[in-house]
Enzyme design. Structure first.
Site, PDB file in Angstrom:
ATOM      1  CE1 TYR A 117      34.859   5.647 135.111  1.00  0.00           C
ATOM      2  CE2 TYR A 117      33.264   4.475 136.477  1.00  0.00           C
ATOM      3  CZ  TYR A 117      34.341   4.458 135.611  1.00  0.00           C
ATOM      4  OH  TYR A 117      34.892   3.261 135.219  1.00  0.00           O
ATOM      5  CD  GLU A 205      36.484   4.154 132.229  1.00  0.00           C
ATOM      6  OE1 GLU A 205      36.771   3.788 133.380  1.00  0.00           O
ATOM      7  OE2 GLU A 205      37.342   4.503 131.390  1.00  0.00           O
TER       8      GLU A 205
END
Length: 395
Positions: A117, A205
């Protein structure tokens, strides 16, 4: 301002950030043609909406159809595209109403060795941007933060230099990377931090960020939003805006130079000043009500803006009462009331209206309201206003 994944990846590519090869498709035939053009044994068919959780999401019309799916043939691409295009995708971020899918992104499959992530946000405590990383790629970062906070790494960086090489290498080592992958990570992390700064992003993101079998980092997903206040510096971004993904009332408010955000309650709010608007919503909730919106008309609102503000508020069928909370500073209270009464005539009210005024020429303004002959409830202070508007809902 939010943009779609395929648009974010195009910007990534232009900034030198590695992304898989992909083709946009707006029809079933275009999706099939994209598969043939990519000429790969495996592709990913991705729904394009402004929401996360698409892979776990399902379509209202086709409950077994995920929003992101692998395909290995033209028939599989066609069958999935037919079910996805024009259908309503419901994810954890869309709410039960879901969003209609009008665009697909057909992307090459990758040899994935590991998923990570990566996110970049502005952090108040750090006083600037922060790069966030975790070994738990593919999971919602909120879940990771709650269940395994020790698996989240963060590294603040300067808006002048971006993330520096030693910072990137430190993160790579903490993630257990070695050899070629460390060099790939250093370049990737630094490029992404520079992208975040140069484009005035409010959030970037990548979930998941993948390490391929060859040890390279590639952005398998991309979610980017920009700071609205900085868009004047990025005129080309205007073309990336998808109005079908935005609330029509918020678009209407933006055109009238009003700050508006729709909420789930039933008490409409018209306020001048963002801080005052937040306090107004807090007091409404404190006294048992639910605000239907955040609406800031600013300190120099005119009759047309006030009228448009009322139209936007009253167009929401959930609104059962309206609270106007004005502090007259640069704009005097009597000027506000003049605009308010003219807007009242133009728009027409079918729900209770409570008005609280304070500031310059407030006595004149209150007298104008009292003598207007209009069905307007006057309040002496914010607490009184909140109590009165909540009380109208029980009568």
């Amino acid at each position: 301002m939010k943009i779609h994944e395929y648009q974010a990846k195009q910007l990534f590519r232009e900034a030198g950030i590695p992304v898989p090869e992909g083709i946009v498709a707006k029809t079933v035939d275009e999706a099939v043609a994209a598969f043939e053009k990519l000429d790969r044994p495996l592709v990913v068919v991705k729904s394009q909406i402004h929401a996360g959780g698409r892979g776990k999401g399902r379509f209202k019309e086709h409950p077994d159809q995920p929003g992101v799916i692998l395909a290995r043939s033209t028939d599989e691409v066609r069958e999935n595209a037919e079910r996805m295009l024009g259908s309503t995708l419901v994810t954890i971020q869309t709410g039960s109403e879901g969003k209609q899918v009008n665009t697909l992104f057909i992307e090459q499959g990758l040899d994935i060795a590991k998923e990570l992530y990566l996110g970049c946000v502005v952090d108040r405590e750090a006083g600037g941007p922060v790069l966030i990383l975790s070994t738990e790629g593919g999971m919602e970062i909120e879940v990771v933060a709650h269940e395994s906070p020790e698996k989240i790494l963060s590294e603040p960086f300067s808006i002048h230099t971006g993330l520096l090489g030693f910072q990137a290498r430190k993160l790579a080592f903490k993630l257990g990377m070695e050899g070629k992958t460390v060099r790939s990570a250093e370049k990737f992390f630094c490029q992404l931090s520079r992208f975040f700064i140069d484009n005035d992003c409010s959030m970037t993101e990548i979930n998941p960020l993948v390490i391929t079998g060859e040890g390279d980092l590639v952005a398998l997903d991309a979610k980017v939003s920009f700071d609205d206040n900085a868009l004047f510096r990025h005129k080309p971004f205007d073309e990336l805006r998808d109005l079908t993904e935005e609330d029509p009332a918020e678009i209407q408010a933006g055109e009238a130079d009003l700050s508006y955000v729709k909420l789930d309650g039933n008490i409409g709010c018209l306020v001048n000043g963002a801080g005052l608007a937040m306090s107004t919503m807090d007091l409404i909730k404190h006294h048992g009500g639910e605000p239907a919106n955040f609406l800031d008309v600013g300190g120099g609102a005119n009759v047309d803006q006030v009228s448009e503000a009322f139209r936007i508020i009253l167009a929401d069928d959930n609104v059962k009462a309206v609270l106007v909370n004005i502090f007259g500073g640069i704009m005097k209270c009597d000027t506000i009331v003049t605009a308010l009464l003219e807007a009242y005539e133009k728009v027409g009210f079918t729900v209770p209206l409570v008005v609280r005024l304070e500031g310059t020429n407030v006595d004149i303004a209150r007298k104008m309201l009292a003598e207007s002959g209009r069905d307007i409830v006057s309040a002496t202070d914010l607490t009184d206003a909140a109590q009165k508007v909540v009380a109208t809902l029980s009568t």
